[in-house]
Design an enzyme around this catalytic site. Structure first.
Site, short mmCIF file in Angstrom:
data_model
loop_
_atom_site.label_atom_id
_atom_site.label_comp_id
_atom_site.label_asym_id
_atom_site.label_seq_id
_atom_site.Cartn_x
_atom_site.Cartn_y
_atom_site.Cartn_z
N GLU A 104 7.26 37.30 20.28
CA GLU A 104 7.22 37.06 21.72
C GLU A 104 7.48 35.59 21.99
O GLU A 104 7.05 34.71 21.23
CB GLU A 104 5.85 37.47 22.29
N ASP A 106 7.16 33.07 25.32
CA ASP A 106 6.54 33.11 26.65
C ASP A 106 6.74 31.85 27.48
O ASP A 106 6.52 30.73 27.00
CB ASP A 106 5.01 33.27 26.52
N GLU A 108 4.57 31.02 30.81
CA GLU A 108 3.47 31.47 31.67
C GLU A 108 3.14 30.35 32.65
O GLU A 108 2.82 29.23 32.25
CB GLU A 108 2.23 31.82 30.83
#
Length: 293
Positions: A104, A106, A108
């Site tokens: 993953e 990311d 955010e």
């Protein structure tokens, strides 16, 4: 950002835009490129399909995901974040393999109380392991206008970019025992959700629901990547004109990118796991001592 920094951003943009438009696999239409995977009532799309909003209220958040999965490429999205008091909210833009031992990558966006800056957190999972968070403040107000957030993922490195400024790298040091996402295809996802247990001031600042619904906006997505169709992974990891992102030219940051990367690290970095000695009992992860570009 001063004029010299703007000049270096222009140089970076010109150097990045050498990719082949023939390899762009997105249509620019959210209805064609993505499916809603969470709460359709909290996802609104413009009539022409070129923009989309996600809504968070007490009932639910929302999200959407690409119809295809990819193995390497570049992923761009223009995003405008929640204005005002956004404390406790999280807007996410990320690649994920959705496996137990998932890979993953990311972005955010952690909301904040009114008058305080958004915090942008990045993280990398490789073979199910994460704990690689970094956080920066942005050099602009991300709630006033759209800005481009990009992930370049290739066989050499992962580069997180904001308006083409590289804010973080994660290099492929697999030959030195550092996990790196190389074989799990990933989908591109976005979501908005309640993260008040941790997102703002360590969870001390909660969501003020009197300000809901909270809305984040998305437009002008571009996916320039190798579509995974269960084919030989070597087809996506090969260096070729179609897989331009794997070419040596994109194997490291350019001199202009390095200057901007150091500028972000000097003035806007607020947390780096590679500096958090207590968290790792003075035994930092292996990649922390290795080259970043």
């Amino acid at each position: 950002m001063n004029n010299l920094s703007k000049f270096f951003v222009l140089i970076v943009i010109l150097s990045i835009q050498g990719g082949s438009w023939a390899s762009v696999v997105s249509t620019g239409d959210f209805n064609k490129d993505f499916s809603v995977n969470w709460s359709p009532s909290h996802v609104n799309t413009s009539p022409d399909g070129t923009s989309r909003t996600l809504i968070l209220d007490k009932d639910s958040g929302g999200g959407f995901v690409t119809n295809d999965m990819f193995l390497f490429g570049q992923f761009d999205m223009k995003i405008k974040l929640i204005p005002g008091n956004s404390a406790g909210t999280v807007v996410a833009f990320y690649l994920t393999s959705n496996q137990t031992n998932r890979d993953e990558v990311d972005f955010e966006f952690l909301g904040n109380v009114a008058g305080q800056p958004y915090i942008l957190q990045t993280n990398v999972y490789a073979n199910g392991f994460d704990e690689r968070e970094q956080r920066i403040k942005l050099w602009f107000d991300p709630t006033q206008d759209f800005h481009t957030y990009s992930i370049l993922w290739n066989i050499h490195q992962i580069v997180f970019m904001v308006d083409w400024v590289p804010i973080r790298t994660y290099r492929n040091h697999a030959d030195k025992g550092v996990p790196y996402p190389t074989w799990q295809p990933m989908a591109l996802q976005t979501s908005i959700w309640n993260g008040e247990s941790w997102a703002t001031n360590g969870g001390k600042d909660k969501i003020d629901w009197t300000n809901s619904p909270f809305t984040a906006s998305f437009k002008d997505h571009k996916i320039d990547a190798c579509i995974w169709e269960g084919n030989d992974p070597g087809l996506c990891s090969a260096e070729s004109p179609a897989n331009w992102w794997n070419n040596d030219r994109f194997g490291s940051l350019t001199w202009a990118q390095r200057r901007l990367y150091r500028w972000v690290r000097k003035y806007y970095l607020v947390y780096d796991y590679c500096r958090d000695y207590p968290r790792f009992n003075n035994n930092l992860p292996r990649e922390c001592s290795l080259t970043k570009y």
